[in-house]
Design a protein around this motif. Sequence first.
Motif, PDB file in Angstrom:
ATOM      1  N   GLY A  31       0.814  -1.205   0.000  1.00  0.00           N
ATOM      2  CA  GLY A  31       0.000   0.000   0.000  1.00  0.00           C
ATOM      3  C   GLY A  31       0.850   1.259   0.000  1.00  0.00           C
ATOM      4  O   GLY A  31       2.037   1.234  -0.337  1.00  0.00           O
ATOM      5  N   GLU A  32       0.221   2.364   0.391  1.00  0.00           N
ATOM      6  CA  GLU A  32       0.929   3.643   0.382  1.00  0.00           C
ATOM      7  C   GLU A  32       0.287   4.597   1.376  1.00  0.00           C
ATOM      8  O   GLU A  32      -0.939   4.646   1.504  1.00  0.00           O
ATOM      9  CB  GLU A  32       0.856   4.238  -1.020  1.00  0.00           C
ATOM     10  N   VAL A  33       1.130   5.336   2.080  1.00  0.00           N
ATOM     11  CA  VAL A  33       0.658   6.386   2.983  1.00  0.00           C
ATOM     12  C   VAL A  33       1.369   7.669   2.579  1.00  0.00           C
ATOM     13  O   VAL A  33       2.596   7.704   2.503  1.00  0.00           O
ATOM     14  CB  VAL A  33       0.959   6.047   4.456  1.00  0.00           C
ATOM     15  N   THR A  34       0.588   8.711   2.291  1.00  0.00           N
ATOM     16  CA  THR A  34       1.169   9.994   1.912  1.00  0.00           C
ATOM     17  C   THR A  34       0.601  11.095   2.800  1.00  0.00           C
ATOM     18  O   THR A  34      -0.571  11.059   3.179  1.00  0.00           O
ATOM     19  CB  THR A  34       0.889  10.341   0.438  1.00  0.00           C
ATOM     20  N   GLU A  35       1.440  12.061   3.111  1.00  0.00           N
ATOM     21  CA  GLU A  35       0.998  13.211   3.901  1.00  0.00           C
ATOM     22  C   GLU A  35       0.335  14.197   2.951  1.00  0.00           C
ATOM     23  O   GLU A  35       0.925  14.615   1.958  1.00  0.00           O
ATOM     24  CB  GLU A  35       2.188  13.853   4.611  1.00  0.00           C
ATOM     25  N   THR A  36      -0.902  14.562   3.267  1.00  0.00           N
ATOM     26  CA  THR A  36      -1.646  15.459   2.386  1.00  0.00           C
ATOM     27  C   THR A  36      -1.797  16.853   2.973  1.00  0.00           C
ATOM     28  O   THR A  36      -2.311  17.747   2.310  1.00  0.00           O
ATOM     29  CB  THR A  36      -3.039  14.874   2.074  1.00  0.00           C
ATOM     30  N   GLY A  37      -1.379  17.026   4.206  1.00  0.00           N
ATOM     31  CA  GLY A  37      -1.467  18.324   4.863  1.00  0.00           C
ATOM     32  C   GLY A  37      -1.111  18.167   6.327  1.00  0.00           C
ATOM     33  O   GLY A  37      -0.767  17.069   6.769  1.00  0.00           O
ATOM     34  N   PRO A  38      -1.212  19.252   7.074  1.00  0.00           N
ATOM     35  CA  PRO A  38      -0.929  19.138   8.499  1.00  0.00           C
ATOM     36  C   PRO A  38      -1.906  18.158   9.167  1.00  0.00           C
ATOM     37  O   PRO A  38      -3.122  18.305   9.023  1.00  0.00           O
ATOM     38  CB  PRO A  38      -1.136  20.547   9.046  1.00  0.00           C
ATOM     39  N   ASP A  39      -1.366  17.164   9.831  1.00  0.00           N
ATOM     40  CA  ASP A  39      -2.179  16.147  10.507  1.00  0.00           C
ATOM     41  C   ASP A  39      -3.183  15.468   9.575  1.00  0.00           C
ATOM     42  O   ASP A  39      -4.285  15.108   9.978  1.00  0.00           O
ATOM     43  CB  ASP A  39      -2.923  16.754  11.709  1.00  0.00           C
ATOM     44  N   ARG A  40      -2.773  15.287   8.305  1.00  0.00           N
ATOM     45  CA  ARG A  40      -3.644  14.595   7.337  1.00  0.00           C
ATOM     46  C   ARG A  40      -2.794  13.623   6.530  1.00  0.00           C
ATOM     47  O   ARG A  40      -1.795  14.003   5.928  1.00  0.00           O
ATOM     48  CB  ARG A  40      -4.311  15.600   6.409  1.00  0.00           C
ATOM     49  N   GLU A  56      -8.667   8.730   4.657  1.00  0.00           N
ATOM     50  CA  GLU A  56      -7.893   9.813   5.274  1.00  0.00           C
ATOM     51  C   GLU A  56      -7.783   9.572   6.784  1.00  0.00           C
ATOM     52  O   GLU A  56      -8.737   9.117   7.416  1.00  0.00           O
ATOM     53  CB  GLU A  56      -8.569  11.164   5.027  1.00  0.00           C
ATOM     54  N   PHE A  57      -6.619   9.914   7.340  1.00  0.00           N
ATOM     55  CA  PHE A  57      -6.357   9.738   8.769  1.00  0.00           C
ATOM     56  C   PHE A  57      -5.615  10.950   9.306  1.00  0.00           C
ATOM     57  O   PHE A  57      -5.006  11.692   8.556  1.00  0.00           O
ATOM     58  CB  PHE A  57      -5.530   8.462   9.006  1.00  0.00           C
ATOM     59  N   THR A  58      -5.640  11.095  10.637  1.00  0.00           N
ATOM     60  CA  THR A  58      -4.961  12.236  11.251  1.00  0.00           C
ATOM     61  C   THR A  58      -3.523  11.915  11.664  1.00  0.00           C
ATOM     62  O   THR A  58      -2.760  12.830  11.948  1.00  0.00           O
ATOM     63  CB  THR A  58      -5.738  12.745  12.485  1.00  0.00           C
ATOM     64  N   THR A  59      -3.161  10.638  11.708  1.00  0.00           N
ATOM     65  CA  THR A  59      -1.773  10.282  12.031  1.00  0.00           C
ATOM     66  C   THR A  59      -1.252   9.270  11.014  1.00  0.00           C
ATOM     67  O   THR A  59      -2.024   8.479  10.449  1.00  0.00           O
ATOM     68  CB  THR A  59      -1.629   9.670  13.438  1.00  0.00           C
ATOM     69  N   GLN A  60       0.042   9.309  10.811  1.00  0.00           N
ATOM     70  CA  GLN A  60       0.678   8.352   9.906  1.00  0.00           C
ATOM     71  C   GLN A  60       0.538   6.930  10.453  1.00  0.00           C
ATOM     72  O   GLN A  60       0.331   5.981   9.702  1.00  0.00           O
ATOM     73  CB  GLN A  60       2.148   8.705   9.710  1.00  0.00           C
ATOM     74  N   ARG A  61       0.638   6.812  11.761  1.00  0.00           N
ATOM     75  CA  ARG A  61       0.523   5.485  12.385  1.00  0.00           C
ATOM     76  C   ARG A  61      -0.850   4.857  12.131  1.00  0.00           C
ATOM     77  O   ARG A  61      -0.949   3.681  11.819  1.00  0.00           O
ATOM     78  CB  ARG A  61       0.793   5.613  13.888  1.00  0.00           C
ATOM     79  N   GLU A  62      -1.905   5.640  12.285  1.00  0.00           N
ATOM     80  CA  GLU A  62      -3.258   5.133  12.018  1.00  0.00           C
ATOM     81  C   GLU A  62      -3.398   4.727  10.558  1.00  0.00           C
ATOM     82  O   GLU A  62      -4.001   3.697  10.250  1.00  0.00           O
ATOM     83  CB  GLU A  62      -4.309   6.194  12.351  1.00  0.00           C
ATOM     84  N   ALA A  63      -2.862   5.553   9.656  1.00  0.00           N
ATOM     85  CA  ALA A  63      -2.957   5.263   8.225  1.00  0.00           C
ATOM     86  C   ALA A  63      -2.209   3.973   7.889  1.00  0.00           C
ATOM     87  O   ALA A  63      -2.723   3.111   7.172  1.00  0.00           O
ATOM     88  CB  ALA A  63      -2.410   6.429   7.409  1.00  0.00           C
ATOM     89  N   ALA A  64      -1.004   3.820   8.425  1.00  0.00           N
ATOM     90  CA  ALA A  64      -0.210   2.609   8.160  1.00  0.00           C
ATOM     91  C   ALA A  64      -0.892   1.378   8.740  1.00  0.00           C
ATOM     92  O   ALA A  64      -0.926   0.319   8.105  1.00  0.00           O
ATOM     93  CB  ALA A  64       1.188   2.762   8.738  1.00  0.00           C
ATOM     94  N   ALA A  65      -1.453   1.498   9.929  1.00  0.00           N
ATOM     95  CA  ALA A  65      -2.151   0.370  10.550  1.00  0.00           C
ATOM     96  C   ALA A  65      -3.374  -0.033   9.724  1.00  0.00           C
ATOM     97  O   ALA A  65      -3.666  -1.226   9.572  1.00  0.00           O
ATOM     98  CB  ALA A  65      -2.562   0.720  11.975  1.00  0.00           C
TER      99      ALA A  65
END
Length: 132
Positions: A31-40, A56-65
């Motif tokens: 998969g892929e996790v990209t930062e789209t903005g502050p806390d996004r 969409e998630f507020t933390t990278q950890r949540e998105a990766a999980a």
Amino acid sequence: MFTNQAGDPMLRSNFRRQVWRPSLVRAGLLGEVTETGPDRFRAAWRDRESVEWSAEFTTQREAAAHVAAKAAGGLRFHDLRHGYATYLISSGVPVNVVQAVMGHEQASTTLNRYTHTGRLPPGHPRRFRGPR
């Protein structure tokens, strides 16, 4: 050995879910996790039918999980062992050395499992190529 918060050995299923698969996401192998903005953070993954999904998630950890839990496929931890042994064989390391590293009782086990790559790299020493 990986341990849980209580210091006990981590169950294999928990290791895979909490450590291994999120590590694959962070390494860009699942998969892929990209930062789209502050806390996004945008999580993107493919399911078993190859349908692409995102959230969409507020933390990278949540998105990766989330990607780790939802994405299909991914490298298994045991694949590292196979990859390493295949690399050793294809790099010309003598079979008896690879046999010892892998802990196989017989060299035939090593040869049967790890010499299926087909091609050797250019310039590989002919003496290790074996029968054609």
